[in-house]
Design an enzyme around this catalytic site. Structure first.
Site, PDB file in Angstrom:
ATOM      1  N   SER A  12      -5.938  12.599  -8.015  1.00 50.15           N
ATOM      2  CA  SER A  12      -6.815  13.371  -8.908  1.00 50.15           C
ATOM      3  C   SER A  12      -6.965  12.727 -10.285  1.00 50.15           C
ATOM      4  O   SER A  12      -5.986  12.299 -10.903  1.00 50.15           O
ATOM      5  CB  SER A  12      -6.259  14.788  -9.088  1.00 50.15           C
ATOM      6  OG  SER A  12      -7.042  15.476 -10.042  1.00 50.15           O
TER       7      SER A  12
ATOM      8  N   THR B  23      -8.901  22.091  -6.008  1.00 54.12           N
ATOM      9  CA  THR B  23      -9.664  21.110  -5.246  1.00 54.12           C
ATOM     10  C   THR B  23      -9.296  21.208  -3.767  1.00 54.12           C
ATOM     11  O   THR B  23      -8.592  22.129  -3.349  1.00 54.12           O
ATOM     12  CB  THR B  23      -9.477  19.699  -5.859  1.00 54.12           C
ATOM     13  OG1 THR B  23     -10.363  18.802  -5.194  1.00 54.12           O
ATOM     14  CG2 THR B  23      -8.051  19.184  -5.750  1.00 54.12           C
TER      15      THR B  23
ATOM     16  N   LYS C 203     -10.457  25.492  -2.161  1.00 55.29           N
ATOM     17  CA  LYS C 203     -11.520  26.157  -2.932  1.00 55.29           C
ATOM     18  C   LYS C 203     -11.887  27.517  -2.347  1.00 55.29           C
ATOM     19  O   LYS C 203     -12.250  28.432  -3.082  1.00 55.29           O
ATOM     20  CB  LYS C 203     -12.765  25.266  -3.032  1.00 55.29           C
ATOM     21  CG  LYS C 203     -12.556  24.062  -3.955  1.00 55.29           C
ATOM     22  CD  LYS C 203     -13.833  23.266  -4.115  1.00 55.29           C
ATOM     23  CE  LYS C 203     -13.578  21.985  -4.891  1.00 55.29           C
ATOM     24  NZ  LYS C 203     -14.791  21.200  -5.090  1.00 55.29           N
TER      25      LYS C 203
ATOM     26  N   GLY D 217     -22.648  21.759   3.182  1.00 52.78           N
ATOM     27  CA  GLY D 217     -21.226  22.115   3.111  1.00 52.78           C
ATOM     28  C   GLY D 217     -20.910  22.773   1.768  1.00 52.78           C
ATOM     29  O   GLY D 217     -21.801  23.272   1.067  1.00 52.78           O
TER      30      GLY D 217
ATOM     31  N   ALA E 152     -20.026  21.605  -1.177  1.00 53.83           N
ATOM     32  CA  ALA E 152     -20.613  21.035  -2.399  1.00 53.83           C
ATOM     33  C   ALA E 152     -22.082  21.445  -2.532  1.00 53.83           C
ATOM     34  O   ALA E 152     -22.562  21.739  -3.633  1.00 53.83           O
ATOM     35  CB  ALA E 152     -20.480  19.510  -2.382  1.00 53.83           C
TER      36      ALA E 152
ATOM     37  N   ASN F 154     -29.771  19.219   6.894  1.00 55.58           N
ATOM     38  CA  ASN F 154     -28.385  19.048   7.322  1.00 55.58           C
ATOM     39  C   ASN F 154     -28.311  18.652   8.787  1.00 55.58           C
ATOM     40  O   ASN F 154     -29.204  18.953   9.575  1.00 55.58           O
ATOM     41  CB  ASN F 154     -27.608  20.359   7.101  1.00 55.58           C
ATOM     42  CG  ASN F 154     -26.107  20.146   7.220  1.00 55.58           C
ATOM     43  OD1 ASN F 154     -25.575  19.197   6.645  1.00 55.58           O
ATOM     44  ND2 ASN F 154     -25.419  21.011   7.951  1.00 55.58           N
TER      45      ASN F 154
ATOM     46  N   MET G  21     -23.250  12.578  -4.497  1.00 53.39           N
ATOM     47  CA  MET G  21     -22.116  13.283  -5.109  1.00 53.39           C
ATOM     48  C   MET G  21     -20.810  12.492  -4.936  1.00 53.39           C
ATOM     49  O   MET G  21     -19.865  12.686  -5.686  1.00 53.39           O
ATOM     50  CB  MET G  21     -21.949  14.668  -4.488  1.00 53.39           C
ATOM     51  CG  MET G  21     -23.005  15.662  -4.903  1.00 53.39           C
ATOM     52  SD  MET G  21     -22.457  17.302  -4.405  1.00 53.39           S
ATOM     53  CE  MET G  21     -23.946  18.238  -4.720  1.00 53.39           C
TER      54      MET G  21
ATOM     55  N   GLN H 286     -18.286  18.549 -14.421  1.00 49.00           N
ATOM     56  CA  GLN H 286     -17.735  19.831 -13.936  1.00 49.00           C
ATOM     57  C   GLN H 286     -16.422  20.129 -14.651  1.00 49.00           C
ATOM     58  O   GLN H 286     -16.105  21.290 -14.925  1.00 49.00           O
ATOM     59  CB  GLN H 286     -17.612  19.879 -12.407  1.00 49.00           C
ATOM     60  CG  GLN H 286     -16.679  18.867 -11.732  1.00 49.00           C
ATOM     61  CD  GLN H 286     -15.203  19.204 -11.827  1.00 49.00           C
ATOM     62  OE1 GLN H 286     -14.838  20.368 -11.954  1.00 49.00           O
ATOM     63  NE2 GLN H 286     -14.342  18.198 -11.803  1.00 49.00           N
TER      64      GLN H 286
HETATM   65  P1  NDP Z   1     -17.877  19.688   3.432  1.00 48.05           P
HETATM   66  O1  NDP Z   1     -16.901  19.216   4.450  1.00 48.05           O
HETATM   67  O2  NDP Z   1     -17.883  21.125   3.050  1.00 48.05           O
HETATM   68  O3  NDP Z   1     -19.383  19.363   3.968  1.00 48.05           O
HETATM   69  C1  NDP Z   1     -19.679  18.099   4.493  1.00 48.05           C
HETATM   70  C2  NDP Z   1     -21.186  17.951   4.703  1.00 48.05           C
HETATM   71  O4  NDP Z   1     -21.437  16.593   5.073  1.00 48.05           O
HETATM   72  C3  NDP Z   1     -21.771  18.815   5.804  1.00 48.05           C
HETATM   73  O5  NDP Z   1     -23.093  19.169   5.459  1.00 48.05           O
HETATM   74  C4  NDP Z   1     -21.759  17.862   7.004  1.00 48.05           C
HETATM   75  O6  NDP Z   1     -22.729  18.174   7.977  1.00 48.05           O
HETATM   76  C5  NDP Z   1     -22.120  16.570   6.338  1.00 48.05           C
HETATM   77  N1  NDP Z   1     -21.693  15.354   7.025  1.00 48.05           N
HETATM   78  C6  NDP Z   1     -20.429  14.910   7.216  1.00 48.05           C
HETATM   79  N2  NDP Z   1     -20.439  13.716   7.851  1.00 48.05           N
HETATM   80  C7  NDP Z   1     -21.743  13.396   8.061  1.00 48.05           C
HETATM   81  C8  NDP Z   1     -22.399  12.289   8.661  1.00 48.05           C
HETATM   82  N3  NDP Z   1     -21.708  11.261   9.173  1.00 48.05           N
HETATM   83  N4  NDP Z   1     -23.753  12.280   8.702  1.00 48.05           N
HETATM   84  C9  NDP Z   1     -24.460  13.311   8.166  1.00 48.05           C
HETATM   85  N5  NDP Z   1     -23.890  14.387   7.582  1.00 48.05           N
HETATM   86  C10 NDP Z   1     -22.542  14.432   7.542  1.00 48.05           C
HETATM   87  O7  NDP Z   1     -17.668  18.732   2.188  1.00 48.05           O
HETATM   88  P2  NDP Z   1     -18.044  19.061   0.648  1.00 48.05           P
HETATM   89  O8  NDP Z   1     -19.365  19.714   0.659  1.00 48.05           O
HETATM   90  O9  NDP Z   1     -16.914  19.742  -0.010  1.00 48.05           O
HETATM   91  O10 NDP Z   1     -18.121  17.584  -0.005  1.00 48.05           O
HETATM   92  C11 NDP Z   1     -19.208  16.734   0.297  1.00 48.05           C
HETATM   93  C12 NDP Z   1     -19.214  15.505  -0.606  1.00 48.05           C
HETATM   94  O11 NDP Z   1     -19.381  15.883  -1.963  1.00 48.05           O
HETATM   95  C13 NDP Z   1     -17.934  14.668  -0.558  1.00 48.05           C
HETATM   96  O12 NDP Z   1     -18.314  13.309  -0.571  1.00 48.05           O
HETATM   97  C14 NDP Z   1     -17.225  15.033  -1.845  1.00 48.05           C
HETATM   98  O13 NDP Z   1     -16.393  13.974  -2.295  1.00 48.05           O
HETATM   99  C15 NDP Z   1     -18.420  15.227  -2.765  1.00 48.05           C
HETATM  100  N6  NDP Z   1     -18.108  16.076  -3.937  1.00 48.05           N
HETATM  101  C16 NDP Z   1     -18.185  15.498  -5.180  1.00 48.05           C
HETATM  102  C17 NDP Z   1     -17.912  16.227  -6.309  1.00 48.05           C
HETATM  103  C18 NDP Z   1     -18.003  15.556  -7.649  1.00 48.05           C
HETATM  104  O14 NDP Z   1     -17.554  16.143  -8.654  1.00 48.05           O
HETATM  105  N7  NDP Z   1     -18.579  14.367  -7.737  1.00 48.05           N
HETATM  106  C19 NDP Z   1     -17.521  17.646  -6.246  1.00 48.05           C
HETATM  107  C20 NDP Z   1     -17.496  18.176  -4.894  1.00 48.05           C
HETATM  108  C21 NDP Z   1     -17.766  17.397  -3.787  1.00 48.05           C
HETATM  109  P3  NDP Z   1     -22.421  19.254   9.148  1.00 48.05           P
HETATM  110  O15 NDP Z   1     -22.607  20.602   8.523  1.00 48.05           O
HETATM  111  O16 NDP Z   1     -23.425  18.967  10.194  1.00 48.05           O
HETATM  112  O17 NDP Z   1     -21.010  19.013   9.597  1.00 48.05           O
END
Ligand code: NDP
Length: 274
Positions: A14, A61, A65, A128, A130, A150, A214, A245
Site C-alpha cells: 500500500s 482496501t 470494501k 465491478g 471500481a 462489461n 484505473m 481519492q
Molecule cells: P472487480 O473484481 O470488482 O471487477 C473487475 C472487473 O473487471 C469486472 O467488470 C470484470 O468483468 C472485469 N474483468 C476482469 N478481467 C477481465 C478481462 N480479462 N477482460 C475483460 N474484463 C475483465 O475489481 P475492481 O472493480 O475493484 O477493480 C478494477 C480495477 O480498478 C483494478 O485494476 C484496480 O486496481 C483498479 N482500481 C484502481 C483504483 C485507483 O485508485 N487507481 C481504485 C480502485 C480500483 P466481469 O464482471 O465479466 O467478471
C-alpha cells in the site's frame, strides 16, 4: 496525535501511508497513519479494536470494501450506490460514517488533467466495484451519455438500472459497443493486471479520445499501451486517481484538502515512471 490507518490483505504494497504522511506534512496536521493487515475473516474485530483504541478514521482496501460498507452506521449517497466503502470516519456521536472516495478521485484526476465530462460521450469498461464507485461521481458531471460495457453483460445492465435516476446511462456487452469514436474511455476492468484488454473495437478511439486506465504500475498498462497504439493523444493511468481519492479521504477526516501534484510526482519517481 490523531490516529488513522488503512486496512487490507495484503497491505504491504500500500502507498497510502506514504501519501497520507505527505499530506499531513503539507497541511501541518499532527496525525499518524499506519498500514494494518487484517485477517481475511477478521475485518470487523480489527476495525472495532482500532476505533475503541481512539482511531479517528481509516481507509479500507481489497478485500474489505464491502465489509466496510456493512460495518458503517451511516452511508454517503455515493457509498450506497457503490455498495462499497473505502473511507470510515468516527463521528462525534460515536457512530461510524462510511464513504467512497474512489469515484471522486477519478473525477478530480481527470479535472487535474483538464478533462471535463460535461456534455461528453463516456464509455466505462467494467462493472465491478471500481465502476460502481465511479458511477455517481461521473454522472454528477453531466456527461451527454455514459455507456457501461462489461464482459458479463447482465452486470452492465444491472449497474445502468441502478444509476438511471442520476443521468443518461445504459449498459451493454463488448460486442454491442458501437465502432465510432467517443470522447472519454475509462477502463475500470482488472484486465490490465493480467496484461489483457477488454475486446472493444479500435474505432472507439480517435486521437482526441481520452483513454483512462484505473490500473497503474511500472511503465504503461496494457490499456494505456493499446490507447497509444490507436493514436490517442491523451492516455492516462490510475496513479493520479489513487492520490486524489486519498486527498478526498483526508478532507473528510481533517476538513482540509491537500494538494496532490507533488506527491504524485514522488510516486511516479518511486515507480520508475520518470
Ligand atoms: P472487480 O473484481 O470488482 O471487477 C473487475 C472487473 O473487471 C469486472 O467488470 C470484470 O468483468 C472485469 N474483468 C476482469 N478481467 C477481465 C478481462 N480479462 N477482460 C475483460 N474484463 C475483465 O475489481 P475492481 O472493480 O475493484 O477493480 C478494477 C480495477 O480498478 C483494478 O485494476 C484496480 O486496481 C483498479 N482500481 C484502481 C483504483 C485507483 O485508485 N487507481 C481504485 C480502485 C480500483 P466481469 O464482471 O465479466 O467478471
Amino acid at each position: 496525535m490523531d490516529q488513522y490507518a488503512v486496512f487490507g490483505n495484503p497491505i504491504g504494497h500500500s502507498k497510502s501511508p506514504m501519501i497520507h504522511t505527505f499530506f499531513a506534512r503539507q497541511t501541518a496536521q499532527n496525525i499518524s497513519y499506519q498500514a494494518i493487515l487484517a485477517p481475511t475473516d477478521g475485518f470487523d474485530s480489527a476495525v472495532t479494536e482500532f476505533f475503541q483504541q481512539g482511531g479517528k478514521g481509516c481507509n479500507v482496501t481489497v478485500p474489505f470494501k464491502e465489509e466496510a460498507y456493512r460495518f458503517a452506521d451511516q452511508l454517503s449517497p455515493r457509498a450506497k450506490i457503490a455498495g462499497a466503502v473505502n473511507t470510515l470516519k468516527k463521528l462525534d456521536d460515536g457512530g461510524i460514517l462510511g464513504d467512497n472516495t474512489d469515484g471522486e478521485g477519478l473525477v478530480q484526476d481527470l479535472l487535474l488533467h483538464g478533462v471535463r465530462l460535461q456534455g461528453k460521450r463516456v464509455l466505462l469498461l467494467g462493472a465491478g466495484g471500481a465502476a460502481r464507485g465511479a458511477l455517481l461521481p461521473l454522472l454528477d458531471q453531466n456527461p451527454a451519455e455514459l455507456v457501461i460495457a462489461n464482459r458479463t453483460e447482465s452486470k452492465a445492465h444491472q449497474l445502468a438500472e441502478l444509476a438511471k435516476a442520476y443521468g443518461p446511462v445504459s449498459g451493454c456487452g463488448y460486442g454491442e459497443v458501437k465502432p465510432e469514436p467517443v470522447d472519454i474511455i475509462i477502463n475500470s476492468t482488472s484486465a490490465s493486471l493480467s496484461g489483457d484488454l477488454p475486446p472493444i473495437p479500435a474505432e472507439v478511439v480517435s486521437q482526441d479520445t481520452v483513454c483512462y486506465d484505473m490500473a497503474y504500475g511500472q511503465g504503461d498498462t496494457a490499456f494505456v499501451a493499446w490507447a497509444k497504439a490507436q493514436g490517442s493523444k491523451y492516455p492516462l493511468d490510475g496513479l493520479g486517481m489513487l492520490v486524489a481519492q486519498a486527498a478526498e479521504s483526508f478532507a473528510i477526516w481533517r476538513g482540509i484538502k491537500p494538494g496532490t501534484k507533488t506527491v504524485l510526482g514522488e510516486l511516479r519517481r518511486n515507480l520508475g515512471q520518470r
